[in-house]
Design an enzyme around this catalytic site. Structure first.
Site, PDB file in Angstrom:
ATOM      1  N   ARG A 122       7.281  -2.781  -6.574  1.00 54.34           N
ATOM      2  CA  ARG A 122       7.896  -4.068  -6.259  1.00 54.34           C
ATOM      3  C   ARG A 122       8.274  -4.835  -7.500  1.00 54.34           C
ATOM      4  O   ARG A 122       9.332  -5.416  -7.594  1.00 54.34           O
ATOM      5  CB  ARG A 122       6.912  -4.888  -5.411  1.00 54.34           C
ATOM      6  N   TYR A 123       7.376  -4.855  -8.476  1.00 52.84           N
ATOM      7  CA  TYR A 123       7.591  -5.636  -9.691  1.00 52.84           C
ATOM      8  C   TYR A 123       8.121  -4.722 -10.787  1.00 52.84           C
ATOM      9  O   TYR A 123       7.938  -3.509 -10.729  1.00 52.84           O
ATOM     10  CB  TYR A 123       6.267  -6.243 -10.151  1.00 52.84           C
ATOM     11  N   ARG A 126       4.894  -2.824 -12.956  1.00 52.20           N
ATOM     12  CA  ARG A 126       3.626  -2.342 -12.383  1.00 52.20           C
ATOM     13  C   ARG A 126       3.839  -1.823 -10.973  1.00 52.20           C
ATOM     14  O   ARG A 126       4.724  -2.282 -10.264  1.00 52.20           O
ATOM     15  CB  ARG A 126       2.570  -3.441 -12.401  1.00 52.20           C
ATOM     16  N   CYS A 135     -11.445   3.188   4.250  1.00 56.26           N
ATOM     17  CA  CYS A 135     -12.216   2.040   3.776  1.00 56.26           C
ATOM     18  C   CYS A 135     -13.662   2.187   4.222  1.00 56.26           C
ATOM     19  O   CYS A 135     -13.956   2.833   5.217  1.00 56.26           O
ATOM     20  CB  CYS A 135     -11.651   0.737   4.322  1.00 56.26           C
ATOM     21  N   CYS A 139     -11.942  -4.404   7.717  1.00 56.36           N
ATOM     22  CA  CYS A 139     -11.871  -5.871   7.772  1.00 56.36           C
ATOM     23  C   CYS A 139     -10.952  -6.274   8.915  1.00 56.36           C
ATOM     24  O   CYS A 139      -9.844  -5.755   9.025  1.00 56.36           O
ATOM     25  CB  CYS A 139     -11.315  -6.433   6.473  1.00 56.36           C
ATOM     26  N   CYS A 142      -7.447  -7.351   7.765  1.00 63.54           N
ATOM     27  CA  CYS A 142      -6.708  -6.436   6.872  1.00 63.54           C
ATOM     28  C   CYS A 142      -5.203  -6.620   7.014  1.00 63.54           C
ATOM     29  O   CYS A 142      -4.665  -6.630   8.112  1.00 63.54           O
ATOM     30  CB  CYS A 142      -7.071  -4.991   7.197  1.00 63.54           C
ATOM     31  N   ARG A 144      -3.098  -4.451   5.963  1.00 62.91           N
ATOM     32  CA  ARG A 144      -2.542  -3.129   6.292  1.00 62.91           C
ATOM     33  C   ARG A 144      -3.171  -2.605   7.574  1.00 62.91           C
ATOM     34  O   ARG A 144      -3.410  -1.405   7.732  1.00 62.91           O
ATOM     35  CB  ARG A 144      -2.777  -2.144   5.141  1.00 62.91           C
ATOM     36  N   ASP A 303      -1.685 -13.226   5.405  1.00 59.35           N
ATOM     37  CA  ASP A 303      -0.358 -12.639   5.653  1.00 59.35           C
ATOM     38  C   ASP A 303       0.077 -12.758   7.116  1.00 59.35           C
ATOM     39  O   ASP A 303      -0.715 -13.089   7.989  1.00 59.35           O
ATOM     40  CB  ASP A 303      -0.367 -11.159   5.271  1.00 59.35           C
ATOM     41  N   ASP A 340       2.028 -14.221  -0.376  1.00 58.23           N
ATOM     42  CA  ASP A 340       2.758 -12.972  -0.607  1.00 58.23           C
ATOM     43  C   ASP A 340       3.989 -13.049   0.289  1.00 58.23           C
ATOM     44  O   ASP A 340       3.873 -13.079   1.517  1.00 58.23           O
ATOM     45  CB  ASP A 340       1.872 -11.767  -0.261  1.00 58.23           C
ATOM     46  N   LYS A 347       4.164 -12.097  -4.847  1.00 55.68           N
ATOM     47  CA  LYS A 347       3.248 -13.234  -4.732  1.00 55.68           C
ATOM     48  C   LYS A 347       3.865 -14.489  -5.348  1.00 55.68           C
ATOM     49  O   LYS A 347       4.324 -14.450  -6.483  1.00 55.68           O
ATOM     50  CB  LYS A 347       1.945 -12.891  -5.436  1.00 55.68           C
TER      51      LYS A 347
HETATM   52  C1  LIG Z   1      -0.125  -7.648  -5.752  1.00 53.11           C
HETATM   53  C2  LIG Z   1       0.757  -6.572  -6.090  1.00 53.11           C
HETATM   54  C3  LIG Z   1       0.877  -6.142  -7.414  1.00 53.11           C
HETATM   55  C4  LIG Z   1       0.118  -6.761  -8.563  1.00 53.11           C
HETATM   56  O1  LIG Z   1       0.452  -8.096  -8.745  1.00 53.11           O
HETATM   57  P1  LIG Z   1      -0.244  -8.931  -9.876  1.00 53.11           P
HETATM   58  O2  LIG Z   1       0.301 -10.313  -9.694  1.00 53.11           O
HETATM   59  O3  LIG Z   1       0.123  -8.327 -11.185  1.00 53.11           O
HETATM   60  O4  LIG Z   1      -1.723  -8.872  -9.649  1.00 53.11           O
HETATM   61  C5  LIG Z   1       1.727  -5.095  -7.667  1.00 53.11           C
HETATM   62  N1  LIG Z   1       2.441  -4.515  -6.693  1.00 53.11           N
HETATM   63  C6  LIG Z   1       2.360  -4.917  -5.411  1.00 53.11           C
HETATM   64  C7  LIG Z   1       3.180  -4.244  -4.373  1.00 53.11           C
HETATM   65  C8  LIG Z   1       1.504  -5.961  -5.065  1.00 53.11           C
HETATM   66  O5  LIG Z   1       1.409  -6.353  -3.792  1.00 53.11           O
END
Ligand SMILES: *Cc1c(COP(=O)(O)O)cnc(C)c1O
Length: 438
Positions: A122-123, A126, A135, A139, A142, A144, A303, A340, A347
């Site tokens: 997504r980002y 990372r 799990c 929960c 959850c 998911r 969520d 989110d 986020k």
């Molecule tokens: C939360 C999340 C991250 C990590 O986000 P950070 O703000 O760096 O902790 C990375 N990818 C996805 C899909 C996420 O939901």
């Protein structure tokens, strides 16, 4: 080893009469004896639900499966089930079947932002690597939930290899989050292999593991696991405590082991109606976390996943909690409150407003006490011209390590690059008379 409570001893008697008391702390015993059916729930808690409640339970459990470790169940106070934060996170509610118009199956579009089956990208820098579909405990809140108990969601080695391969071929990925499911449900060997593979990728600078085991199965944090994790630094771990009652002696021991292995610990809580939607509870939680070397990282707005409507609070509740933390307690006790974004926007941080107004040369702010104050901006500020040509920049853009090659002692007097002509011992009276520092 922590002493078992009377409740824990009673639970052992009911579920595994032959078990030695020491087996309670064996995480595989805990998993083998997870509670999945209503009758056992009732026997262990010493309660009996009426027929209506039993029917509702079975319907909810059919849609979203149940599984609770004996340890986590032992934290429930049967005398006050309706208000018990652990009970509410573990026991299905008929309200899970009430869908609202806002509900979505996959609100975060995790399945769409997925270039290969077990990766969500997504980002820019990372990715989420889903390494386990299992799990320790399911929960009720959850996000998911759609995948819980779904056997297809467990990635096999081939899927994992494809995920790792994607990361290897995507040089902008410098941070990999192992998630799932719970990565600590894997064997030490499997986890060691995954961490080893990631460690061999040059552009992966850091790996994070998200786990709820310190909360629901603290005995999973064994000496062997920790010894293995230590060999894969830099490694970070995020846990998921939602209520101060979850920070038990066993949980503290698990956190201590991870912290002693040099693993920085963070915590991600979810704001849950009836569980922790109270400034005092949250303040107690963050203080307990920090005492155990866990830095509160995120507080999530619940969520829009299906089956969670009864857990959601208005956003104002989260802002009220943040208002009660910021300034009132240590900065490192304060998590970032985030929503989110539905649709996969990631986020988004939410805060009370501290910036009240501003003009061209002044901002008006308020602090946590309500004091209204000003900050005077510089009368003139010459912005540097930037053509994005970093190679030619003589500004602060030198991001490589500063040189530590400094001459010391006699070496200083010998070195051509050092201008010193003398070394003077401290407290030299002649130099003091001159008013010079020696
Ligand atoms: C939360 C999340 C991250 C990590 O986000 P950070 O703000 O760096 O902790 C990375 N990818 C996805 C899909 C996420 O939901």
């Amino acid at each position: 080893m922590n002493n078992l409570s009377q409740t824990q001893k009673d639970i052992i008697q009911v579920i595994d009469d032959d078990a030695a008391m020491s087996q309670w702390q064996d995480w595989t015993w805990q998993l083998r004896h997870s509670i999945r059916d209503l009758d056992l729930f009732e026997r262990l808690l010493g309660v009996s639900f009426d027929e209506e409640k039993q029917r509702e339970f079975r319907k909810a459990a059919e849609r979203f499966p149940i599984s609770v470790t004996p340890y986590y169940l032992s934290l429930i106070d049967p005398a006050d089930l309706e208000n018990d934060p652990v009970f509410k996170q573990a026991f299905p509610s008929p309200l899970e079947l009430v869908m609202t118009r806002a509900d979505m199956t996959d609100p975060l579009h995790e399945d769409e932002d997925s270039p290969v089956p077990c990766v969500t990208h997504r980002y820019p820098d990372r990715v989420l690597l889903l390494v386990s579909g299992v799990c320790a405990m399911y929960c009720r809140h959850c996000t998911r939930k759609r995948k819980v108990g779904d056997k297809d969601a467990i990635p096999d080695k081939e899927d994992l290899l494809a995920g790792i391969d994607y990361i290897r071929k995507t040089p902008q990925v410098r941070d990999v989050l192992l998630s799932g499911g719970d990565p600590f449900m894997l064997s030490d060997e499997r986890l060691d292999w995954i961490l080893g593979e990631l460690g061999m990728i040059d552009h992966v600078e850091v790996v994070r593991i998200g786990t709820r085991t310190p909360v629901v199965l603290p005995y999973r944090i064994t000496d062997d696991l920790v010894a293995m994790l230590k060999t894969h630094h830099p490694l970070w771990v995020n846990t998921h405590f939602n209520h101060p009652g979850e920070v038990t002696a066993s949980a503290r021991e698990a956190l201590g082991r991870l912290a002693d292995a040099g693993i920085p610990l963070g915590n991600q809580s979810v704001l849950l109606a009836g569980v922790n939607d109270c400034p005092r509870i949250m303040r107690a939680l963050v203080h307990k976390l920090v005492r155990n070397r866990v830095r509160p990282y995120y507080l999530y707005q619940c969520d829009l996943s299906e089956g969670l409507a009864h857990f959601r609070t208005p956003v104002g509740k989260g802002i009220e909690i943040m208002e009660s933390l910021i300034g009132h307690t240590s900065g490192f006790c304060v998590p970032t409150y985030v929503i989110d974004a539905p649709g996969g926007g990631g986020k988004i941080p939410i805060m009370p407003n501290y910036l009240i107004s501003w003009s061209t040369n002044k901002v008006v702010l308020r602090n946590y006490e309500g004091v209204i104050t000003t900050y005077k901006e510089p009368d003139s500020y010459e912005p540097w011209f930037c053509d994005r040509n970093c190679d030619r920049c003589d500004l602060q853009l030198r991001t490589e390590d500063a040189s530590e090659i400094k001459a010391i002692g006699i070496e200083k007097l010998l070195a051509d690059h050092d201008k010193s002509i003398a070394l003077v011992p401290g407290g030299n009276v002649r130099y003091e008379r001159r008013g010079e520092e020696s």
